[in-house]
Write a protein that holds these residues in place. Structure first.
Motif, PDB file in Angstrom:
ATOM      1  N   SER A 149      97.754  20.583 -44.837  1.00  0.00           N
ATOM      2  CA  SER A 149      97.310  21.917 -45.467  1.00  0.00           C
ATOM      3  C   SER A 149      96.819  21.586 -46.886  1.00  0.00           C
ATOM      4  O   SER A 149      95.560  21.985 -47.182  1.00  0.00           O
ATOM      5  CB  SER A 149      98.323  22.600 -45.540  1.00  0.00           C
ATOM      6  N   ALA A 150      97.341  20.635 -47.894  1.00  0.00           N
ATOM      7  CA  ALA A 150      96.819  20.381 -49.061  1.00  0.00           C
ATOM      8  C   ALA A 150      95.568  19.485 -48.588  1.00  0.00           C
ATOM      9  O   ALA A 150      94.452  19.890 -49.616  1.00  0.00           O
ATOM     10  CB  ALA A 150      97.959  19.544 -49.702  1.00  0.00           C
ATOM     11  N   ALA A 151      95.314  18.544 -48.021  1.00  0.00           N
ATOM     12  CA  ALA A 151      94.140  18.033 -47.713  1.00  0.00           C
ATOM     13  C   ALA A 151      93.016  19.048 -47.187  1.00  0.00           C
ATOM     14  O   ALA A 151      91.679  18.801 -47.809  1.00  0.00           O
ATOM     15  CB  ALA A 151      94.462  16.871 -46.435  1.00  0.00           C
ATOM     16  N   GLN A 309     103.313  25.639 -43.958  1.00  0.00           N
ATOM     17  CA  GLN A 309     103.435  27.114 -43.379  1.00  0.00           C
ATOM     18  C   GLN A 309     102.262  27.240 -42.434  1.00  0.00           C
ATOM     19  O   GLN A 309     101.341  26.474 -42.465  1.00  0.00           O
ATOM     20  CB  GLN A 309     103.415  27.982 -44.577  1.00  0.00           C
ATOM     21  N   SER A 310     102.227  28.357 -41.726  1.00  0.00           N
ATOM     22  CA  SER A 310     101.201  28.641 -40.753  1.00  0.00           C
ATOM     23  C   SER A 310     100.096  29.142 -41.632  1.00  0.00           C
ATOM     24  O   SER A 310      98.983  29.577 -41.217  1.00  0.00           O
ATOM     25  CB  SER A 310     101.667  29.658 -39.887  1.00  0.00           C
ATOM     26  N   LYS A 311     100.294  29.390 -43.176  1.00  0.00           N
ATOM     27  CA  LYS A 311      99.025  29.897 -43.842  1.00  0.00           C
ATOM     28  C   LYS A 311      98.942  28.709 -44.935  1.00  0.00           C
ATOM     29  O   LYS A 311      98.755  29.016 -46.128  1.00  0.00           O
ATOM     30  CB  LYS A 311      99.309  31.185 -44.374  1.00  0.00           C
ATOM     31  N   GLY A 312      99.392  27.491 -44.894  1.00  0.00           N
ATOM     32  CA  GLY A 312      99.444  26.665 -45.813  1.00  0.00           C
ATOM     33  C   GLY A 312      98.214  26.174 -46.670  1.00  0.00           C
ATOM     34  O   GLY A 312      98.273  25.992 -47.760  1.00  0.00           O
ATOM     35  N   THR A 313      97.058  26.243 -45.750  1.00  0.00           N
ATOM     36  CA  THR A 313      95.838  25.921 -46.571  1.00  0.00           C
ATOM     37  C   THR A 313      95.383  27.027 -47.327  1.00  0.00           C
ATOM     38  O   THR A 313      95.068  26.805 -48.368  1.00  0.00           O
ATOM     39  CB  THR A 313      94.795  25.685 -45.255  1.00  0.00           C
ATOM     40  N   ASP A 314      95.834  28.246 -46.846  1.00  0.00           N
ATOM     41  CA  ASP A 314      95.331  29.297 -47.826  1.00  0.00           C
ATOM     42  C   ASP A 314      96.467  29.359 -49.175  1.00  0.00           C
ATOM     43  O   ASP A 314      95.974  29.592 -50.146  1.00  0.00           O
ATOM     44  CB  ASP A 314      95.436  30.698 -47.204  1.00  0.00           C
ATOM     45  N   ASP A 682      99.099  26.531 -38.723  1.00  0.00           N
ATOM     46  CA  ASP A 682      98.161  26.769 -39.868  1.00  0.00           C
ATOM     47  C   ASP A 682      96.369  26.794 -39.079  1.00  0.00           C
ATOM     48  O   ASP A 682      96.183  25.785 -38.163  1.00  0.00           O
ATOM     49  CB  ASP A 682      97.881  26.115 -40.892  1.00  0.00           C
ATOM     50  N   PRO A 683      95.784  27.832 -38.942  1.00  0.00           N
ATOM     51  CA  PRO A 683      94.353  27.592 -38.235  1.00  0.00           C
ATOM     52  C   PRO A 683      93.541  26.696 -38.746  1.00  0.00           C
ATOM     53  O   PRO A 683      92.555  26.250 -37.915  1.00  0.00           O
ATOM     54  CB  PRO A 683      94.042  29.189 -38.402  1.00  0.00           C
ATOM     55  N   PRO A 688     102.175  22.849 -38.725  1.00  0.00           N
ATOM     56  CA  PRO A 688     103.351  23.700 -38.230  1.00  0.00           C
ATOM     57  C   PRO A 688     104.200  24.241 -39.399  1.00  0.00           C
ATOM     58  O   PRO A 688     104.259  23.884 -40.536  1.00  0.00           O
ATOM     59  CB  PRO A 688     104.289  22.709 -37.424  1.00  0.00           C
ATOM     60  N   GLU A 689     104.814  25.475 -39.011  1.00  0.00           N
ATOM     61  CA  GLU A 689     105.348  26.259 -40.077  1.00  0.00           C
ATOM     62  C   GLU A 689     106.996  25.520 -40.052  1.00  0.00           C
ATOM     63  O   GLU A 689     107.997  26.622 -39.735  1.00  0.00           O
ATOM     64  CB  GLU A 689     105.303  27.762 -39.809  1.00  0.00           C
TER      65      GLU A 689
END
Length: 703
Positions: A149-151, A309-314, A682-683, A688-689
């Motif tokens: 997600s950070a990437a 998280q399922s919204k980790g990128t955001d 995360d889309p 995974p969350e």
């Protein structure tokens, strides 16, 4: 067949690096008369750890003992047992299993799952093997569970992802650090000194975590949001930055794009709403903003908390937006960084074992990237498959579209979300082969198991969380009967595609030199890095495009890696976790690590002194919750989610939120935390969350 002779090993002390986390601490291995054959000491001259080692590093040699590991190939018998076999029989069985699947169901019915602990050379060779020998698109690795997600957020904002775009040594010299979802005291103990030095120099530390961890104890300000609300917290802080006139308008004008759209999204997250969502009092939000914006220099560092998280990128994107609006990234002693977790989580995805990437951090969908790498490999670019499934999606497809799996250096039976389901999927395969150091819980399910060398027995490179490329040196011979992963891939190629055999050398330096050529001109350019340079200099950070290039310890000082050199604000809005507590499952579960164990515990659980320090799983809960449920310290408790149940002793502490329970994820069996976790993805990153799901808690019933 090929000879597998190994050069003699020096009796002198060998400078090398720890096999565990992404700090890659410097250590020296000195031959001795112990069962392991070497003694471990920290290397004071290595700048990251300066001689310090955590308990895992100090005891790292224990897993080298032949009593702790695999030393012979195993093949499952007709009776269903894993029995010793010759290497030739085991390799024939793997090649036969993969070939039958490929012939009967197509190349994409064969899959590969790699690991963030593999060296750069192994990760590179594994990706090349998948795409040229098997010609499958189905390859990913457990690093997808680490910092993907950070990437993704870093790519969107800066045009480039490297865990830390500055060296750790910059941290004590900044004015304020916001540490989001990281417990360095447990996960990377030698790095805690950087935060201690920060405070000694007068800098401020803000820690964001639903638990008051040993790291949070060091903080000037600890914010304890509800799990899954880090995104709202970041947006609330940025709202206050705008409202209080703390935006660095000149920086935003000169070095960024997209501020107006991001600003509009932020203004919908007014502080009182954020207080209600996160549970963090408004005065604490205001104090965090003041501490972060008043110094000339400041940093935001994220880890698994906001990322898994399922919204980790955001979520990470929101923290990057806060850093950008206050003028931090691309300035000395300031910026945003991600604390990579696994030993080679950074390099492991840069060079081809991630589903959508080619070596050098090139995109698999880029025709120019495909042409360049295919040229190095001597194959037709059109023969390279496209992107495959992400890690959890690949595991979920086992036994369906995917019929055979070759797995190296990972233990998803313990480490994957919804682990009982993943275990069932692994059992449903037509064929499973595992190459590992120990007989992990995943290896126990395999049709064939190969015993492979580990860190002190072979030379190879890793890339630390700083983007520092490091040379691990061979210090001792492996036990008889153990071979390298590079040998495995070459011998499988000999059986499956003999015309490609020369493309799979077993000398790590030869593999690395090809990796250099494959990465040349890519975002993660290693072309100027060589074994002789690494032997002389442990300060080479990628990109390093030429042999006279000094490396790049600090990125973005002149420009970001976007087309116009400007960073991008990405507008984001808060949304709930995929699964929120309700009447049936009224509590949050969050997971994490303890200092004496590592990842799935496959290696550390075989070390007596580490098991003494952390003998098994536990459930951490608040005294008020314990009193309400009639649970006493040490009682066996059952934690139940929509995916299953786990059982472990209660550990009662006031350092966790009353609406939240915590479990470490290092153990299999009844205490397996990942039986409970939610595989909602995360889309963008397909992370995974792990960090948020809804559970209920009860005292375990006897029997």
């Amino acid at each position: 067949m090929h000879a597998h002779s190994l050069p003699s090993v020096s009796s002198a002390p060998t400078p090398t690096h720890c096999p565990y986390c992404a700090l890659q601490c410097g250590m020296t291995l000195t031959p001795d008369a112990s069962a392991e054959g070497v003694a471990v000491t920290g290397r004071a001259e290595f700048p990251v750890n300066r001689g310090a080692l955590c308990g895992k590093g100090q005891s790292a040699a224990a897993v080298l003992s032949s009593g702790a590991r695999l030393t012979t190939p195993l093949i499952r018998s007709a009776a269903g047992d894993l029995e010793p076999a010759t290497w030739e029989a085991a390799l024939d069985a793997i090649a036969g299993g993969l070939a039958r699947t490929r012939d009967d169901h197509g190349a994409d019915a064969c899959a590969i799952f790699g690991g963030g602990g593999l060296t750069n050379e192994k990760a590179y060779a594994l990706g090349k093997f998948a795409r040229t020998v098997l010609r499958t698109s189905q390859i990913d690795y457990n690093g997808r569970f680490c910092m993907s997600s950070a990437a993704a957020a870093g790519q969107k904002a800066f045009g480039l992802d490297r865990g830390l775009p500055f060296p750790l040594e910059d941290i004590p010299r900044t004015g304020c650090v916001i540490l989001v979802g990281s417990n360095l005291a447990e996960t990377m103990p030698p790095a805690l000194r950087y935060l201690t030095e920060l405070k000694e120099r007068g800098g401020k530390l803000i820690v964001i975590d639903p638990r008051r961890t040993r790291t949070a104890d060091q903080a000037d300000l600890h914010l304890a949001p509800r799990p899954g609300t880090d995104l709202a917290l970041a947006l609330g802080m940025l709202h206050l930055v705008v409202a209080e006139g703390r935006v660095d308008e000149e920086y935003v004008r000169d070095r960024t794009r997209g501020w107006e759209t991001a600003r509009a999204a932020v203004m919908a997250h007014w502080p009182e709403y954020v207080e209600r969502v996160t549970g963090v009092p408004l005065p604490q939000l205001r104090e965090a903003v003041r501490l972060f914006t008043e110094p000339e220099h400041a940093m935001v560092l994220t880890a698994r908390g906001p990322e898994q998280q399922s919204k980790g990128t955001d979520t990470v994107g929101a923290w990057i937006n806060l850093a950008l609006a206050t003028g931090r990234p691309g300035r000395p002693l300031s910026g945003y960084g991600c604390l990579t977790g696994q030993g080679n989580g950074q390099g492991g995805r840069e060079h081809g074992q991630k589903a959508d990437q080619l070596p050098g951090y090139r995109k698999l969908t880029d025709p120019a990237a495909r042409a360049h790498v295919a040229g190095v490999w001597g194959v037709d670019p059109d023969s390279l498959p496209g992107p495959g499934r992400s890690a959890y999606e690949l595991l979920d497809a086992l036994g369906g579209d995917i019929r055979s799996l070759l797995l190296m250096g990972s233990n998803p039976v313990v480490s994957a979300p919804r682990a009982a389901h993943v275990e069932e999927r692994l059992r449903s395969l037509d064929f499973l082969a595992v190459a590992d150091v120990v007989l992990s819980e995943t290896a126990e399910l395999a049709d064939v198991v190969l015993p492979v060398m580990q860190w002190a027995e072979e030379t190879g490179t890793t890339t630390s969380l700083e983007g520092r490329v490091l040379l691990r040196r061979r210090a001792l011979a492996p036990p008889p009967g153990v071979r390298s992963d590079l040998d495995v891939l070459r011998d499988l190629t000999t059986r499956l595609a003999p015309e490609l055999e020369k493309g799979f050398p077993t000398d790590p330096e030869e593999v690395f030199d090809e990796l250099r050529r494959a990465s040349a001109g890519g975002p993660a350019d290693y072309a100027g890095i060589s074994y002789p340079r690494l032997a002389r200099d442990e300060a080479l950070h990628w990109p390093c495009p030429g042999t006279d290039h000094p490396g790049t310890p600090r990125l973005f000082l002149d420009r970001f890696e976007t087309q116009d050199g400007r960073a991008r604000f990405v507008p984001v809005a808060h949304r709930p976790a995929a699964e929120e507590p309700d009447t049936e499952y009224p509590l949050y579960l969050t997971t994490g690590r303890v200092v004496a164990q590592y990842q799935s515990g496959a290696q550390t659980r075989r070390v007596a002194e580490l098991n003494k320090a952390a003998p098994g799983p536990f459930v951490e809960l608040h005294p008020r919750l314990a009193a309400r449920l009639g649970i006493a310290e040490g009682d066996a408790v059952t934690v139940t989610s929509r995916r299953g149940a786990a059982e472990a002793p209660a550990r009662i502490t006031a350092t966790i939120r009353p609406d939240t329970v915590f479990m470490p994820f290092h153990w299999p069996g009844r205490g397996r935390a990942n039986t409970l976790t939610n595989p909602a993805l995360d889309p963008t990153s397909r992370m995974p969350e792990f960090k948020v799901c809804a559970v209920r808690l009860a005292r375990a019933t006897a029997g």
